[in-house]
Scaffold this motif. Sequence first.
Motif, PDB file in Angstrom:
ATOM      1  N   VAL A   1       0.853  -1.194   0.000  1.00 41.54           N
ATOM      2  CA  VAL A   1       0.000   0.000   0.000  1.00 41.54           C
ATOM      3  C   VAL A   1       0.885   1.239   0.000  1.00 41.54           C
ATOM      4  CG1 VAL A   1      -1.891  -1.171   1.175  1.00 41.54           C
ATOM      5  CG2 VAL A   1      -0.172   0.014   2.526  1.00 41.54           C
TER       6      VAL A   1
ATOM      7  N   HIS B   1      -8.789  -1.884  -5.464  1.00 39.90           N
ATOM      8  CA  HIS B   1      -7.558  -1.245  -4.987  1.00 39.90           C
ATOM      9  C   HIS B   1      -7.706  -0.831  -3.520  1.00 39.90           C
ATOM     10  CE1 HIS B   1      -5.595  -1.089  -8.923  1.00 39.90           C
ATOM     11  NE2 HIS B   1      -6.782  -0.780  -9.421  1.00 39.90           N
ATOM     12  N   THR B   2      -8.543  -1.555  -2.792  1.00 42.15           N
ATOM     13  CA  THR B   2      -8.857  -1.171  -1.417  1.00 42.15           C
ATOM     14  C   THR B   2      -8.589  -2.333  -0.471  1.00 42.15           C
ATOM     15  OG1 THR B   2     -10.600   0.290  -2.225  1.00 42.15           O
ATOM     16  CG2 THR B   2     -10.645  -0.250   0.109  1.00 42.15           C
TER      17      THR B   2
ATOM     18  N   LEU C   1      -5.639  -1.936   8.120  1.00 37.25           N
ATOM     19  CA  LEU C   1      -5.376  -0.503   7.985  1.00 37.25           C
ATOM     20  C   LEU C   1      -4.807   0.072   9.278  1.00 37.25           C
ATOM     21  CD1 LEU C   1      -8.554   0.576   5.988  1.00 37.25           C
ATOM     22  CD2 LEU C   1      -6.251   0.148   5.114  1.00 37.25           C
TER      23      LEU C   1
ATOM     24  N   ASP D   1      -2.850   4.377   1.863  1.00 40.81           N
ATOM     25  CA  ASP D   1      -3.389   3.019   1.975  1.00 40.81           C
ATOM     26  C   ASP D   1      -4.083   2.532   0.708  1.00 40.81           C
ATOM     27  OD1 ASP D   1      -2.485   2.344   4.507  1.00 40.81           O
ATOM     28  OD2 ASP D   1      -4.152   3.369   5.500  1.00 40.81           O
ATOM     29  N   GLY D   2      -3.694   3.090  -0.427  1.00 35.33           N
ATOM     30  CA  GLY D   2      -4.170   2.554  -1.693  1.00 35.33           C
ATOM     31  C   GLY D   2      -3.323   1.363  -2.096  1.00 35.33           C
TER      32      GLY D   2
END
Length: 428
Positions: free
Chosen positions: A61, A83-84, A91, A65-66
Amino acid sequence: MDPLLIAALSGVVGLALGVVGMYAFRVSEAQRGAGIDVDEPSMPAGATEVLASLGLAYIVVDTVDGVVRANPAAYAFGLVRGHTVVHQQLLALTARVRGDGVIIDQEHELARGLQGETSLVVHLRVAPLGDEYILVLADDRTEFSRIEAVRNDFVANVSHELKTPVGAISLLAETIEDAADDDVAVRRFTQRLHKESRRLAALVQDIIELSRVQGKNVVHAGRPVDLEDVIADAADRSRLPAEAKNIELKIGGALPHRVHGDADQLAMAFRNLIDNAVRYSPESTRVGIGLSSRDGIAQVTITDQGIGIAKENQERIFERFYRVDAARSRQTGGTGLGLSIVKHVITNHGGEVALWSQQGRGSTFTVRLPELDESLDTFEGLGRGMPALTRAEQAVTEDTAPHHQAEDPATPGPAKEETRDQNSARRG
């Protein structure tokens, strides 16, 4: 100043500015084409190759955080969608690493599926990757955690089951000691002591057998087994308790082909099934054992006229130490491991065991096992621990093997006639 002169000077200045702007634009385009103005962060050299060789799910990432890189395993586990990053736990870990720069090793249970209907146990390692990226490595530990839970549950169940007869034996021994002068009481408590000791011995023996069943690979260590002989031996071992309750043991049908496996394990499984049928049947009834063969599958059915099993209990009947009626099991000497052993043995032999039961009408256990095809020379490697082909596997082999010469199926070849004669002689 002359207006014409002012206009001429303005035109010259405008023309100069236009030429300068055009030149600057051309220079900018040239720099862009050469990549001079690109200042995007890049992954360290060789990082992609190293990640691909780890064999773990991974996610890379960026600062927001992409997801800039993830392998198929990360998508298969449901850690990434598009893309998450899906899970807030991940996270939170990337934010901590980004702030502290410290590598984190933790194990988490994450929801899996679109609605979170299942769970995934993963060991996560989160670390900085270069100056701009955070790397998340995920090792699937779901199966390991399940096995560990089963082991802990098994140990807890064994401890509980052993505690009852051990406590009873200890209490009975004290009682006998206190009643040493009372011959009647001593005899009565001694009989109960023998009963509890037999129950304890049976429980320990079942635990040993279950451990042995789980540890042996019958695919490589097995041999051709005559199921008719195995079942006849199992029935003979249960005939004495059956006669004590005036229960008739009836065997019908035939199994013309052998199976590949371990004769001792199969005998133990069928002995448990027949013993259960006798134990839970009322007096003066019948236990039927039916043998049949169809489409390369040997089928054995064991039917009793006992109390039956309620529908809500049938799904759990093969669990370790599960008893439909614990009080009745104690009276009959059941350990709660017999059907679990049956399930393991039949599964290890590539077969299946099913149950039909109705309260008040009895139960039927059906065992299906793949047969060996003895019409061809498939036993050459058995002496070296190599399994022979089952009839179902042999059918696939015959369909896919090249045929160099057409044969009349109605006319058996010499090899087939010889094998048939040998089988007839073996059957007696």
